[in-house]
Design a protein around this motif. Structure first.
Motif, PDB file in Angstrom:
ATOM      1  N   MET A   1     -17.472 -81.761 -36.016  1.00  0.00           N
ATOM      2  CA  MET A   1     -16.334 -81.321 -36.874  1.00  0.00           C
ATOM      3  C   MET A   1     -16.721 -80.059 -37.649  1.00  0.00           C
ATOM      4  N   LYS A   2     -15.895 -79.038 -37.525  1.00  0.00           N
ATOM      5  CA  LYS A   2     -16.195 -77.794 -38.248  1.00  0.00           C
ATOM      6  C   LYS A   2     -15.892 -77.982 -39.735  1.00  0.00           C
ATOM      7  N   ILE A   3     -16.638 -77.281 -40.589  1.00  0.00           N
ATOM      8  CA  ILE A   3     -16.448 -77.458 -42.033  1.00  0.00           C
ATOM      9  C   ILE A   3     -15.130 -76.839 -42.488  1.00  0.00           C
ATOM     10  N   ASN A   4     -14.839 -75.656 -41.959  1.00  0.00           N
ATOM     11  CA  ASN A   4     -13.653 -74.944 -42.437  1.00  0.00           C
ATOM     12  C   ASN A   4     -12.603 -74.885 -41.336  1.00  0.00           C
ATOM     13  N   ASN A   5     -11.976 -76.016 -41.085  1.00  0.00           N
ATOM     14  CA  ASN A   5     -10.998 -76.056 -40.004  1.00  0.00           C
ATOM     15  C   ASN A   5      -9.795 -75.184 -40.296  1.00  0.00           C
ATOM     16  N   LEU A   6      -9.495 -74.305 -39.366  1.00  0.00           N
ATOM     17  CA  LEU A   6      -8.429 -73.335 -39.576  1.00  0.00           C
ATOM     18  C   LEU A   6      -7.418 -73.486 -38.434  1.00  0.00           C
ATOM     19  N   ASN A   7      -6.208 -73.939 -38.767  1.00  0.00           N
ATOM     20  CA  ASN A   7      -5.216 -74.212 -37.716  1.00  0.00           C
ATOM     21  C   ASN A   7      -3.941 -73.402 -37.823  1.00  0.00           C
ATOM     22  N   LYS A   8      -3.649 -72.908 -39.045  1.00  0.00           N
ATOM     23  CA  LYS A   8      -2.307 -72.366 -39.280  1.00  0.00           C
ATOM     24  C   LYS A   8      -2.274 -70.842 -39.394  1.00  0.00           C
ATOM     25  N   VAL A   9      -1.253 -70.267 -38.793  1.00  0.00           N
ATOM     26  CA  VAL A   9      -1.062 -68.815 -38.864  1.00  0.00           C
ATOM     27  C   VAL A   9       0.335 -68.522 -39.402  1.00  0.00           C
ATOM     28  N   ILE A  10       0.384 -67.678 -40.413  1.00  0.00           N
ATOM     29  CA  ILE A  10       1.679 -67.250 -40.950  1.00  0.00           C
ATOM     30  C   ILE A  10       2.043 -65.919 -40.289  1.00  0.00           C
ATOM     31  N   VAL A  11       3.241 -65.864 -39.711  1.00  0.00           N
ATOM     32  CA  VAL A  11       3.690 -64.618 -39.066  1.00  0.00           C
ATOM     33  C   VAL A  11       4.979 -64.165 -39.749  1.00  0.00           C
ATOM     34  N   PRO A  12       4.895 -63.178 -40.621  1.00  0.00           N
ATOM     35  CA  PRO A  12       6.102 -62.732 -41.332  1.00  0.00           C
ATOM     36  C   PRO A  12       6.970 -61.866 -40.411  1.00  0.00           C
ATOM     37  N   ILE A  13       8.201 -62.315 -40.176  1.00  0.00           N
ATOM     38  CA  ILE A  13       9.083 -61.525 -39.305  1.00  0.00           C
ATOM     39  C   ILE A  13      10.416 -61.232 -40.001  1.00  0.00           C
ATOM     40  N   ALA A  14      10.381 -61.221 -41.334  1.00  0.00           N
ATOM     41  CA  ALA A  14      11.653 -61.029 -42.040  1.00  0.00           C
ATOM     42  C   ALA A  14      12.011 -59.554 -42.237  1.00  0.00           C
ATOM     43  N   GLY A  15      11.055 -58.635 -41.962  1.00  0.00           N
ATOM     44  CA  GLY A  15      11.296 -57.202 -42.201  1.00  0.00           C
ATOM     45  C   GLY A  15      12.382 -56.630 -41.296  1.00  0.00           C
ATOM     46  N   LEU A  16      13.031 -55.578 -41.758  1.00  0.00           N
ATOM     47  CA  LEU A  16      14.208 -55.093 -41.031  1.00  0.00           C
ATOM     48  C   LEU A  16      13.942 -54.013 -39.974  1.00  0.00           C
ATOM     49  N   GLY A  17      12.747 -53.506 -39.895  1.00  0.00           N
ATOM     50  CA  GLY A  17      12.421 -52.572 -38.806  1.00  0.00           C
ATOM     51  C   GLY A  17      13.134 -51.241 -38.887  1.00  0.00           C
ATOM     52  N   THR A  18      13.253 -50.706 -40.097  1.00  0.00           N
ATOM     53  CA  THR A  18      14.026 -49.463 -40.262  1.00  0.00           C
ATOM     54  C   THR A  18      13.392 -48.269 -39.561  1.00  0.00           C
ATOM     55  N   ARG A  19      12.053 -48.335 -39.329  1.00  0.00           N
ATOM     56  CA  ARG A  19      11.400 -47.183 -38.684  1.00  0.00           C
ATOM     57  C   ARG A  19      11.797 -47.032 -37.221  1.00  0.00           C
ATOM     58  N   LEU A  20      12.415 -48.087 -36.666  1.00  0.00           N
ATOM     59  CA  LEU A  20      12.802 -48.004 -35.252  1.00  0.00           C
ATOM     60  C   LEU A  20      14.317 -47.994 -35.066  1.00  0.00           C
ATOM     61  N   LEU A  21      15.041 -47.694 -36.121  1.00  0.00           N
ATOM     62  CA  LEU A  21      16.497 -47.584 -35.998  1.00  0.00           C
ATOM     63  C   LEU A  21      16.854 -46.391 -35.109  1.00  0.00           C
ATOM     64  N   PRO A  22      17.926 -46.390 -34.354  1.00  0.00           N
ATOM     65  CA  PRO A  22      18.960 -47.411 -34.285  1.00  0.00           C
ATOM     66  C   PRO A  22      18.650 -48.575 -33.331  1.00  0.00           C
ATOM     67  N   ALA A  23      17.474 -48.529 -32.630  1.00  0.00           N
ATOM     68  CA  ALA A  23      17.195 -49.611 -31.669  1.00  0.00           C
ATOM     69  C   ALA A  23      17.223 -50.982 -32.341  1.00  0.00           C
ATOM     70  N   THR A  24      16.825 -51.021 -33.624  1.00  0.00           N
ATOM     71  CA  THR A  24      16.705 -52.304 -34.317  1.00  0.00           C
ATOM     72  C   THR A  24      17.918 -52.641 -35.184  1.00  0.00           C
ATOM     73  N   LYS A  25      19.033 -51.952 -34.913  1.00  0.00           N
ATOM     74  CA  LYS A  25      20.230 -52.228 -35.726  1.00  0.00           C
ATOM     75  C   LYS A  25      20.711 -53.669 -35.507  1.00  0.00           C
TER      76      LYS A  25
END
Ligand code: G1P
Length: 289
Positions: A1-25
């Motif tokens: 058993m590893k001491i520092n078990n790491l299982n979870k990844v947070i992936v933030p995808i709430a950003g609006l992608g303005t740098r790629l507009l209009p493709a991301t409209k």
């Protein structure tokens, strides 16, 4: 058993992608294709390969297509079955049969990247966690990817880790920039001017934090913007004598949050495409060299 078990990844995808507009409209930037897969699929595959068990997407009302992409599509599967498109059916099925659990949390207010990560606390609870920013694609060149190596190091040492890489001086003002002492991160500053940049080592969007870091995220609300900032929370964490180690990138990175990085990703991934890579290379040679 590893001491520092790491299982979870947070992936933030709430950003609006303005740098790629209009493709991301009307399309989330994470769903833009690189050859025949959306950006987010490469990122999820990287996370699975690194050995994580749970992904927490922090989403926005405009991002339901990302969730749909990883759900089973009965209609599509029935049609592909009827038309005996076995290879496509297998590929479509494999996306919803990924060996990882995916949960989503809505970021109800646009209060910054730090706030997005904080939204995952009810799921992460007291465990350590990784953060993966999905704009950045990393193509591995070794057998194991960089995220795997970060995770392995954390599980050995219990120390927070950040992946860094070198960039051209002209680009330091677009990223988080770190100052190192050996591998230890001494300070970090977000998007500094070239004059104020402590180095040309930038943060690539792959982080691993021990659970105490949540406290620093919560306490780092900017009085100007009202947003919770990730980089200033990291700086406060360091100032309080919490160690964060850097690891240098071994793979190739593509910042798909901007047009040039996205174009480079398309060309490089297309050149390695099993089906058409060779012919695409011939095409480029004949027309552009
Ligand atoms: C974010 C981080 C920055 C990091 C970058 C990597 O910036 O704040 O420190 O270098 O991601 O992609 P953003 O791309 O959200 O402007």
């Amino acid at each position: 058993m590893k001491i520092n078990n790491l299982n979870k990844v947070i992936v933030p995808i709430a950003g609006l992608g303005t740098r790629l507009l209009p493709a991301t409209k009307a399309i989330p930037k994470e769903m833009l294709p690189v050859v025949n897969k959306p950006i987010i699929q490469y990122v999820v595959e990287e996370i699975i390969e690194a050995g994580f068990k749970e992904i927490i997407f922090i989403t926005h009302s405009s991002k339901s297509s990302v969730e749909n992409h990883f759900d089973q599509s009965f209609e599509l599967e029935t049609i592909l079955k009827k038309r005996v498109k076995r290879r496509l059916l297998k590929e479509v099925k494999s996306i919803s049969n990924l060996k990882i659990s995916i949960q989503t949390i809505r970021q109800g207010q646009a209060l910054g990247l730090g706030h997005a990560i904080l939204c995952a606390k009810p799921i992460v609870q007291k465990e350590p966690f990784a953060v993966v920013l999905p704009d950045m694609l990393i193509k591995k060149i070794n057998e194991k990817n960089d995220l795997f190596e970060l995770k392995k190091e954390f599980e050995k040492s219990g120390k927070s880790q950040i992946l860094v890489g070198r960039i051209q001086k002209k680009d330091v003002s677009s990223y988080g920039i770190v100052k190192l002492q050996n591998h230890l991160i001494k300070s970090i500053v977000e998007k500094p001017s070239l004059k104020k940049a402590p180095s040309n080592l930038f943060v690539i969007g792959r982080y691993i934090f021990n659970n105490d870091f949540f406290k620093y995220l919560k306490n780092n609300k900017s009085s100007n913007s009202g947003e919770f900032e990730l980089t200033s929370a990291i700086q406060s964490f360091i100032k309080d004598n919490n160690e964060i180690y850097s690891r240098k990138l071994s793979g190739n990175y593509y910042d798909c949050g901007n047009k040039l990085g996205y174009l480079k990703a398309i060309v490089d991934y297309a050149l390695q495409d099993e089906e058409h890579g060779k012919e695409f290379k011939k095409y480029l040679k004949n027309n552009y060299s």
